[in-house]
Design a protein around this motif. Structure first.
Motif, short mmCIF file in Angstrom:
data_model
loop_
_atom_site.label_atom_id
_atom_site.label_comp_id
_atom_site.label_asym_id
_atom_site.label_seq_id
_atom_site.Cartn_x
_atom_site.Cartn_y
_atom_site.Cartn_z
N ILE A 1 5.25 4.96 -2.77
CA ILE A 1 4.28 6.05 -2.64
C ILE A 1 3.60 6.18 -4.00
N CYS A 2 2.27 6.26 -4.02
CA CYS A 2 1.56 6.30 -5.31
C CYS A 2 1.88 7.61 -6.04
N LYS A 3 1.63 7.60 -7.34
CA LYS A 3 1.97 8.75 -8.16
C LYS A 3 1.20 9.99 -7.72
N GLU A 4 -0.07 9.76 -7.35
CA GLU A 4 -0.93 10.86 -6.91
C GLU A 4 -0.31 11.59 -5.70
N CYS A 5 0.10 10.80 -4.70
CA CYS A 5 0.71 11.38 -3.49
C CYS A 5 2.02 12.06 -3.83
N PHE A 6 2.83 11.39 -4.65
CA PHE A 6 4.13 11.96 -5.02
C PHE A 6 3.96 13.29 -5.75
N ASN B 1 0.83 -1.20 0.00
CA ASN B 1 0.00 0.00 0.00
C ASN B 1 0.86 1.25 0.00
N CYS B 2 0.27 2.32 -0.53
CA CYS B 2 0.96 3.60 -0.57
C CYS B 2 1.25 4.08 0.85
N PHE B 3 2.49 4.52 1.10
CA PHE B 3 2.84 5.03 2.42
C PHE B 3 2.10 6.33 2.72
N GLY B 4 1.66 7.02 1.67
CA GLY B 4 1.00 8.31 1.89
C GLY B 4 -0.48 8.17 2.17
N CYS B 5 -1.23 7.48 1.26
CA CYS B 5 -2.69 7.46 1.37
C CYS B 5 -3.23 6.06 1.63
N ASN B 6 -2.35 5.07 1.71
CA ASN B 6 -2.73 3.70 2.00
C ASN B 6 -3.49 3.01 0.87
ZN LIG Z 1 -0.92 7.63 -2.16
#
Ligand SMILES: [Zn+2]
Length: 240
Positions: free
Chosen positions: A41-46, A26-31
């Motif tokens: 980290i997903c592209k959206e969060c990055f 899972n994405c460390f930012g938004c899960n």
């Molecule tokens: Zn994310």
């Protein structure tokens, strides 16, 4: 042959999906669940990281924290820290949930975003150290992963134990101004001066707020002859 290849590829994908079921990625930012396993980290969060771009600005918000207090060459942070935001969450995972991957990742991204001219004359990268008692209870210094990744991208050397925290921080709320100054300025000592003396040292911390801890640590380094200091942190407060 063609069908065989397709079969193998499908099998590989199936195995990968199964491994994700066992160890969900899972994405460390938004899960959010991640499709690709190349980015933690997903592209959206990055793409939406609240970057400060302070490394492009002289007289930026972090440099102003140290004006009149220490002699430094440059200072900047990577991201703005807001309560309840992604940066607070990432810092929490790094500091309290043993997610040192987060430190490696943010250190790498930070150094990649810094222009090479920002750090071309840096000689060595060091973290703000933890006191031995804190290191023992936490098990790691959250800055070490940031430092090693930044140094790797910058192609600089780093030393994780060149500076030592000789006293655990004490509550300063009841101290007078002079006592407070003495208190914070006796926190650090350079335990391996031969690594830092005469060098331009990049001092790294995870978060800067008032700057007093970084100031004390920088002062210990600056007590070495012909030594200069720059400061980099992953996060700093958002400007008001
Ligand atoms: Zn994310």
């Amino acid at each position: 042959m063609y069908f065989g290849f397709l079969g193998q590829s499908a099998l590989y994908k199936h195995l990968r999906d199964l491994s994700h079921l066992a160890f969900p990625f899972n994405c460390f930012g938004c899960n959010a669940a991640l499709d690709e396993d190349d980015l933690p980290i997903c592209k959206e969060c990055f793409d939406h990281f609240p970057r400060t771009y302070y490394w492009q600005q002289e007289e930026n918000g972090v440099e102003k924290l140290f004006w009149g207090k220490i002699k430094f060459v440059r200072a900047c942070s990577y991201l703005f820290f807001t309560k309840g935001g992604i940066v607070q969450d990432l810092m929490h995972q790094l500091k309290y949930n043993s997610k040192q991957e987060v430190g490696h990742l943010l250190g790498k991204y930070f150094a990649q975003d810094l222009s090479a001219s920002w750090y071309s004359d840096i000689d060595v990268v060091v973290p703000v150290p933890l006191h031995a008692s804190k290191l023992k209870s936490r098990g790691y210094n959250q800055c070490d992963s940031i430092v090693s990744s930044m140094a790797q991208v910058m192609e600089k050397s780093f030393h994780l134990n060149a500076v030592e925290r000789i006293r655990a921080n004490q509550s300063q709320t009841r101290k007078g101004r002079y006592e407070r100054w003495v208190n914070v300025n006796e926190l650090f000592s350079v335990s391996q001066p031969h690594f830092l003396a005469g060098k331009h040292v990049l001092l790294v911390d995870d978060v800067v707020t008032t700057g007093s801890t970084l100031e004390a640590c920088a002062n210990a380094i600056l007590s070495l002859p012909n030594t200069t200091v720059s400061i980099a942190t992953i996060a700093c407060p958002s400007p008001v």
